[in-house]
Motif scaffolding. Structure first.
Motif, PDB file in Angstrom:
ATOM      1  N   GLN A  30       0.836  -1.197   0.000  1.00 30.69           N
ATOM      2  CA  GLN A  30       0.000   0.000   0.000  1.00 30.69           C
ATOM      3  C   GLN A  30       0.872   1.248   0.000  1.00 30.69           C
ATOM      4  N   GLU A  31       0.367   2.289  -0.614  1.00 29.18           N
ATOM      5  CA  GLU A  31       1.050   3.569  -0.613  1.00 29.18           C
ATOM      6  C   GLU A  31       0.290   4.532   0.281  1.00 29.18           C
ATOM      7  N   LEU A  32       1.038   5.390   0.946  1.00 27.38           N
ATOM      8  CA  LEU A  32       0.420   6.419   1.766  1.00 27.38           C
ATOM      9  C   LEU A  32      -0.223   7.443   0.830  1.00 27.38           C
ATOM     10  N   LYS A  33      -1.481   7.707   1.053  1.00 27.41           N
ATOM     11  CA  LYS A  33      -2.189   8.671   0.214  1.00 27.41           C
ATOM     12  C   LYS A  33      -2.471   9.932   1.020  1.00 27.41           C
ATOM     13  N   LYS A  34      -2.570  11.030   0.302  1.00 24.38           N
ATOM     14  CA  LYS A  34      -2.828  12.317   0.934  1.00 24.38           C
ATOM     15  C   LYS A  34      -4.058  12.243   1.845  1.00 24.38           C
ATOM     16  N   ASP A  35      -3.946  12.831   2.993  1.00 21.48           N
ATOM     17  CA  ASP A  35      -5.018  12.946   3.986  1.00 21.48           C
ATOM     18  C   ASP A  35      -5.412  11.629   4.644  1.00 21.48           C
ATOM     19  N   MET A  36      -4.656  10.568   4.408  1.00 21.72           N
ATOM     20  CA  MET A  36      -4.984   9.288   5.009  1.00 21.72           C
ATOM     21  C   MET A  36      -4.857   9.356   6.546  1.00 21.72           C
ATOM     22  N   CYS A  37      -3.883  10.102   7.029  1.00 20.68           N
ATOM     23  CA  CYS A  37      -3.669  10.263   8.470  1.00 20.68           C
ATOM     24  C   CYS A  37      -3.787  11.735   8.859  1.00 20.68           C
ATOM     25  N   ALA A  38      -4.666  12.447   8.189  1.00 16.97           N
ATOM     26  CA  ALA A  38      -4.805  13.891   8.397  1.00 16.97           C
ATOM     27  C   ALA A  38      -5.198  14.236   9.835  1.00 16.97           C
ATOM     28  N   LYS A  39      -6.100  13.467  10.411  1.00 24.63           N
ATOM     29  CA  LYS A  39      -6.556  13.743  11.778  1.00 24.63           C
ATOM     30  C   LYS A  39      -5.392  13.617  12.758  1.00 24.63           C
ATOM     31  N   GLU A  40      -4.588  12.575  12.610  1.00 24.18           N
ATOM     32  CA  GLU A  40      -3.451  12.339  13.489  1.00 24.18           C
ATOM     33  C   GLU A  40      -2.365  13.402  13.277  1.00 24.18           C
ATOM     34  N   PHE A  41      -2.149  13.782  12.009  1.00 18.54           N
ATOM     35  CA  PHE A  41      -1.163  14.822  11.722  1.00 18.54           C
ATOM     36  C   PHE A  41      -1.593  16.153  12.321  1.00 18.54           C
ATOM     37  N   GLU A  42      -2.870  16.474  12.199  1.00 17.02           N
ATOM     38  CA  GLU A  42      -3.371  17.740  12.745  1.00 17.02           C
ATOM     39  C   GLU A  42      -3.202  17.790  14.259  1.00 17.02           C
ATOM     40  N   ALA A  43      -3.428  16.667  14.936  1.00 16.76           N
ATOM     41  CA  ALA A  43      -3.227  16.609  16.385  1.00 16.76           C
ATOM     42  C   ALA A  43      -1.755  16.838  16.731  1.00 16.76           C
ATOM     43  N   LEU A  44      -0.852  16.247  15.967  1.00 13.67           N
ATOM     44  CA  LEU A  44       0.582  16.431  16.199  1.00 13.67           C
ATOM     45  C   LEU A  44       0.981  17.883  15.945  1.00 13.67           C
ATOM     46  N   LYS A  45       0.498  18.453  14.869  1.00 18.82           N
ATOM     47  CA  LYS A  45       0.803  19.848  14.528  1.00 18.82           C
ATOM     48  C   LYS A  45       0.300  20.796  15.614  1.00 18.82           C
ATOM     49  N   THR A  46      -0.909  20.551  16.090  1.00 16.31           N
ATOM     50  CA  THR A  46      -1.484  21.377  17.153  1.00 16.31           C
ATOM     51  C   THR A  46      -0.645  21.281  18.423  1.00 16.31           C
ATOM     52  N   CYS A  47      -0.199  20.075  18.745  1.00 14.07           N
ATOM     53  CA  CYS A  47       0.633  19.879  19.929  1.00 14.07           C
ATOM     54  C   CYS A  47       1.956  20.631  19.798  1.00 14.07           C
ATOM     55  N   PHE A  48       2.617  20.496  18.645  1.00 16.78           N
ATOM     56  CA  PHE A  48       3.883  21.206  18.425  1.00 16.78           C
ATOM     57  C   PHE A  48       3.698  22.717  18.544  1.00 16.78           C
ATOM     58  N   THR A  49       2.625  23.227  17.960  1.00 15.94           N
ATOM     59  CA  THR A  49       2.358  24.666  18.006  1.00 15.94           C
ATOM     60  C   THR A  49       2.154  25.131  19.446  1.00 15.94           C
ATOM     61  N   ALA A  50       1.364  24.387  20.202  1.00 12.60           N
ATOM     62  CA  ALA A  50       1.107  24.742  21.600  1.00 12.60           C
ATOM     63  C   ALA A  50       2.392  24.659  22.430  1.00 12.60           C
ATOM     64  N   ALA A  51       3.185  23.616  22.209  1.00 13.15           N
ATOM     65  CA  ALA A  51       4.434  23.466  22.951  1.00 13.15           C
ATOM     66  C   ALA A  51       5.405  24.593  22.627  1.00 13.15           C
ATOM     67  N   ALA A  52       5.467  24.999  21.372  1.00 13.26           N
ATOM     68  CA  ALA A  52       6.357  26.079  20.957  1.00 13.26           C
ATOM     69  C   ALA A  52       5.916  27.410  21.569  1.00 13.26           C
ATOM     70  N   LYS A  53       4.610  27.610  21.643  1.00 14.29           N
ATOM     71  CA  LYS A  53       4.095  28.864  22.246  1.00 14.29           C
ATOM     72  C   LYS A  53       4.426  28.904  23.732  1.00 14.29           C
ATOM     73  N   LYS A  54       4.298  27.768  24.416  1.00 13.73           N
ATOM     74  CA  LYS A  54       4.644  27.710  25.848  1.00 13.73           C
ATOM     75  C   LYS A  54       6.110  28.022  26.046  1.00 13.73           C
ATOM     76  N   LYS A  55       6.948  27.479  25.173  1.00 16.97           N
ATOM     77  CA  LYS A  55       8.393  27.667  25.271  1.00 16.97           C
ATOM     78  C   LYS A  55       8.771  29.119  25.022  1.00 16.97           C
ATOM     79  N   ALA A  56       8.040  29.785  24.149  1.00 14.82           N
ATOM     80  CA  ALA A  56       8.354  31.171  23.794  1.00 14.82           C
ATOM     81  C   ALA A  56       8.037  32.136  24.928  1.00 14.82           C
ATOM     82  N   LYS A  57       7.173  31.739  25.825  1.00  5.20           N
ATOM     83  CA  LYS A  57       6.787  32.646  26.947  1.00  5.20           C
ATOM     84  C   LYS A  57       7.849  32.757  27.976  1.00  5.20           C
TER      85      LYS A  57
END
Length: 70
Positions: A43-70
């Motif tokens: 099987q090949e990874l197709k666009k948006d196949m893991c979009a929900k999981e990626f969005e959760a990871l992206k949100t976490c990174f963004t929140a962690a970076a904002k905490k670090k910047a304070k």
């Protein structure tokens, strides 16, 4: 804008990556499991196949970076 400033900012972000990654280990593991499960066999990874999981990871990174910047 000076080129050296851009490099300095990039290096600083890369130095923070392990700490941010540690704060988002659960989300990273979930995303990794989705990608691995989606690409078993031939099987090949197709666009948006893991979009929900990626969005959760992206949100976490963004929140962690904002905490670090304070």
């Amino acid at each position: 804008m000076s080129g050296s400033n851009a490099w300095s900012r990039s290096r600083e972000k890369m130095r923070l990556f392990p700490e941010l990654f540690a704060q988002c280990a659960g989300e990273a593991a979930t995303y990794g499991k989705c990608v691995a499960a989606s690409t078993t066999g031939r099987q090949e990874l197709k666009k948006d196949m893991c979009a929900k999981e990626f969005e959760a990871l992206k949100t976490c990174f963004t929140a962690a970076a904002k905490k670090k910047a304070k």
